[in-house]
Design a protein around this motif. Sequence first.
Motif, PDB file in Angstrom:
ATOM      1  N   UNK A  50      42.923  46.581  63.383  1.00  0.00           N
ATOM      2  CA  UNK A  50      42.475  46.134  62.065  1.00  0.00           C
ATOM      3  C   UNK A  50      43.417  45.045  61.544  1.00  0.00           C
ATOM      4  N   UNK A  51      42.860  44.013  60.976  1.00  0.00           N
ATOM      5  CA  UNK A  51      43.664  42.898  60.474  1.00  0.00           C
ATOM      6  C   UNK A  51      44.278  43.172  59.116  1.00  0.00           C
ATOM      7  N   UNK A  52      44.782  42.124  58.491  1.00  0.00           N
ATOM      8  CA  UNK A  52      45.425  42.259  57.181  1.00  0.00           C
ATOM      9  C   UNK A  52      44.426  42.653  56.098  1.00  0.00           C
ATOM     10  N   UNK A  53      44.930  43.379  55.104  1.00  0.00           N
ATOM     11  CA  UNK A  53      44.114  43.776  53.966  1.00  0.00           C
ATOM     12  C   UNK A  53      44.199  42.733  52.852  1.00  0.00           C
ATOM     13  N   UNK A  54      43.235  42.807  51.956  1.00  0.00           N
ATOM     14  CA  UNK A  54      43.229  41.974  50.761  1.00  0.00           C
ATOM     15  C   UNK A  54      43.580  42.846  49.563  1.00  0.00           C
ATOM     16  N   UNK A  55      44.468  42.348  48.715  1.00  0.00           N
ATOM     17  CA  UNK A  55      44.941  43.112  47.561  1.00  0.00           C
ATOM     18  C   UNK A  55      44.691  42.319  46.276  1.00  0.00           C
ATOM     19  N   UNK A  56      44.218  43.013  45.259  1.00  0.00           N
ATOM     20  CA  UNK A  56      44.119  42.417  43.930  1.00  0.00           C
ATOM     21  C   UNK A  56      45.275  42.946  43.102  1.00  0.00           C
ATOM     22  N   UNK A  57      46.142  42.048  42.663  1.00  0.00           N
ATOM     23  CA  UNK A  57      47.404  42.434  42.027  1.00  0.00           C
ATOM     24  C   UNK A  57      47.471  41.913  40.594  1.00  0.00           C
ATOM     25  N   UNK A  58      48.241  42.616  39.765  1.00  0.00           N
ATOM     26  CA  UNK A  58      48.397  42.222  38.370  1.00  0.00           C
ATOM     27  C   UNK A  58      49.511  41.184  38.235  1.00  0.00           C
ATOM     28  N   UNK A  59      49.212  40.079  37.554  1.00  0.00           N
ATOM     29  CA  UNK A  59      50.201  39.033  37.305  1.00  0.00           C
ATOM     30  C   UNK A  59      51.034  39.428  36.086  1.00  0.00           C
ATOM     31  N   UNK A  60      52.357  39.480  36.257  1.00  0.00           N
ATOM     32  CA  UNK A  60      53.217  39.855  35.137  1.00  0.00           C
ATOM     33  C   UNK A  60      53.951  38.646  34.548  1.00  0.00           C
ATOM     34  N   UNK A  61      53.945  37.526  35.287  1.00  0.00           N
ATOM     35  CA  UNK A  61      54.563  36.317  34.751  1.00  0.00           C
ATOM     36  C   UNK A  61      53.943  35.094  35.400  1.00  0.00           C
ATOM     37  N   UNK A  62      53.641  34.102  34.574  1.00  0.00           N
ATOM     38  CA  UNK A  62      53.185  32.797  35.043  1.00  0.00           C
ATOM     39  C   UNK A  62      53.910  31.739  34.231  1.00  0.00           C
ATOM     40  N   UNK A  63      54.571  30.819  34.923  1.00  0.00           N
ATOM     41  CA  UNK A  63      55.337  29.784  34.225  1.00  0.00           C
ATOM     42  C   UNK A  63      55.195  28.456  34.952  1.00  0.00           C
ATOM     43  N   UNK A  64      54.812  27.435  34.220  1.00  0.00           N
ATOM     44  CA  UNK A  64      54.737  26.087  34.767  1.00  0.00           C
ATOM     45  C   UNK A  64      56.110  25.448  34.601  1.00  0.00           C
ATOM     46  N   UNK A  65      56.892  25.430  35.677  1.00  0.00           N
ATOM     47  CA  UNK A  65      58.265  24.944  35.619  1.00  0.00           C
ATOM     48  C   UNK A  65      58.314  23.435  35.390  1.00  0.00           C
ATOM     49  N   UNK A  66      57.429  22.725  36.076  1.00  0.00           N
ATOM     50  CA  UNK A  66      57.216  21.294  35.884  1.00  0.00           C
ATOM     51  C   UNK A  66      55.723  21.047  35.990  1.00  0.00           C
ATOM     52  N   UNK A  67      55.316  19.818  35.849  1.00  0.00           N
ATOM     53  CA  UNK A  67      53.886  19.499  35.853  1.00  0.00           C
ATOM     54  C   UNK A  67      53.195  20.011  37.106  1.00  0.00           C
ATOM     55  N   UNK A  68      53.871  19.936  38.254  1.00  0.00           N
ATOM     56  CA  UNK A  68      53.251  20.336  39.514  1.00  0.00           C
ATOM     57  C   UNK A  68      54.023  21.445  40.221  1.00  0.00           C
ATOM     58  N   UNK A  69      54.681  22.301  39.446  1.00  0.00           N
ATOM     59  CA  UNK A  69      55.467  23.385  40.029  1.00  0.00           C
ATOM     60  C   UNK A  69      55.215  24.667  39.247  1.00  0.00           C
ATOM     61  N   UNK A  70      54.637  25.651  39.927  1.00  0.00           N
ATOM     62  CA  UNK A  70      54.166  26.868  39.264  1.00  0.00           C
ATOM     63  C   UNK A  70      54.867  28.101  39.824  1.00  0.00           C
ATOM     64  N   UNK A  71      55.398  28.938  38.923  1.00  0.00           N
ATOM     65  CA  UNK A  71      56.004  30.218  39.288  1.00  0.00           C
ATOM     66  C   UNK A  71      55.056  31.345  38.908  1.00  0.00           C
ATOM     67  N   UNK A  72      54.812  32.256  39.845  1.00  0.00           N
ATOM     68  CA  UNK A  72      53.979  33.427  39.570  1.00  0.00           C
ATOM     69  C   UNK A  72      54.696  34.669  40.085  1.00  0.00           C
ATOM     70  N   UNK A  73      54.732  35.718  39.252  1.00  0.00           N
ATOM     71  CA  UNK A  73      55.242  37.023  39.661  1.00  0.00           C
ATOM     72  C   UNK A  73      54.126  38.048  39.498  1.00  0.00           C
TER      73      UNK A  73
END
Length: 329
Positions: A60-83
């Motif tokens: 069996x291959x990899x599973x797909x997970x739906x996860x809750x985003x606890x942080x989203x921050x646009x560090x610069x115009x084209x740089x995105x941080x997600x936790x």
Amino acid sequence: MREYIDCIDAGTEFCPCHLAESNECILCSQLHGSKFCDCLNWNGVCIYHEFINNNSKAKKGRDTYTCKVIKKELLEENLLLIKFLVPHKLAVDLSKAGSYVFVRTNENIYFDVPISILEVDIERDIIAIIIEIRGIKTKKLLEIEENGDITIRAPYWNGVFGIRNINKQFNNNVLVIAKGIGMAPMVPIIRKLFLNKNTINLILDKAPYKENYIKEYLKEYDYNLIEEVVLVQGELTEEAKALIKKFIKNEGVKYIHIAGADILTVKIIEYLDEIGAKDVSLSCCNNSKMCCGEGICGSCTVRFAGRRVKRLCKLQTDPRNVFEGRRLI
């Protein structure tokens, strides 16, 4: 000299994979159409035996997970941080150096985008990633909302070539060279080197970004930081060359990790050859274009001299074997 080759999935819960079903297994000679056993690298498990025991089918291959985003921050115009939060087992699986996930940006799975892991908090089961916003797929990630959901396919581990060289570093003086977005996948490498009690020297070129956004993720590790421009118009700078030569000739460095675009890796390999430092072991980012992550779609395949084809989403080898003898046309 026989080239060292391994498969990142060999001996894991995902082996044998679909390559075995079509006689394209990277390691097993019998699952590559041969009549006798001559596997390229022994991982403690017979892939052929596992295949037969699984009714001659892929695991069996990899599973797909739906996860809750606890942080989203646009560090610069084209740089995105997600936790985001993940199941505990997945957090443990993704704590390995070279781990990455496919992030879903559309209901069509071909829009999934591979993103390397920045940090894993195993105690809280939190994954952090930094994404460089470039094209159609990554722009969709800007629509992700804090406290909303993110869908990932995981775990994948071949985000770095030369993992064997990383694992061999104990109590050594080592050098890490990072540029741009390569800073993000560098963090788990630094962690591994630190846990193995190495003295870490880091040459960091944050361009094209304004700030060093990963410094807070490195605060618990000891390292010697040198901020320097390392690449200009596709060539190593004289300052970078001088630093590399100093660390090798004067400070006994025998291992370098390169975290950046392929051109940076190529130029460093060329410079090491120029100064007679071919014995320096290497690891580097795997910047292959990936889609399925399973060696099936062919987007990661690269042709080499002798009409050899390597599936770089699964193949684990030395960086010199990736960039030497490679057909560019």
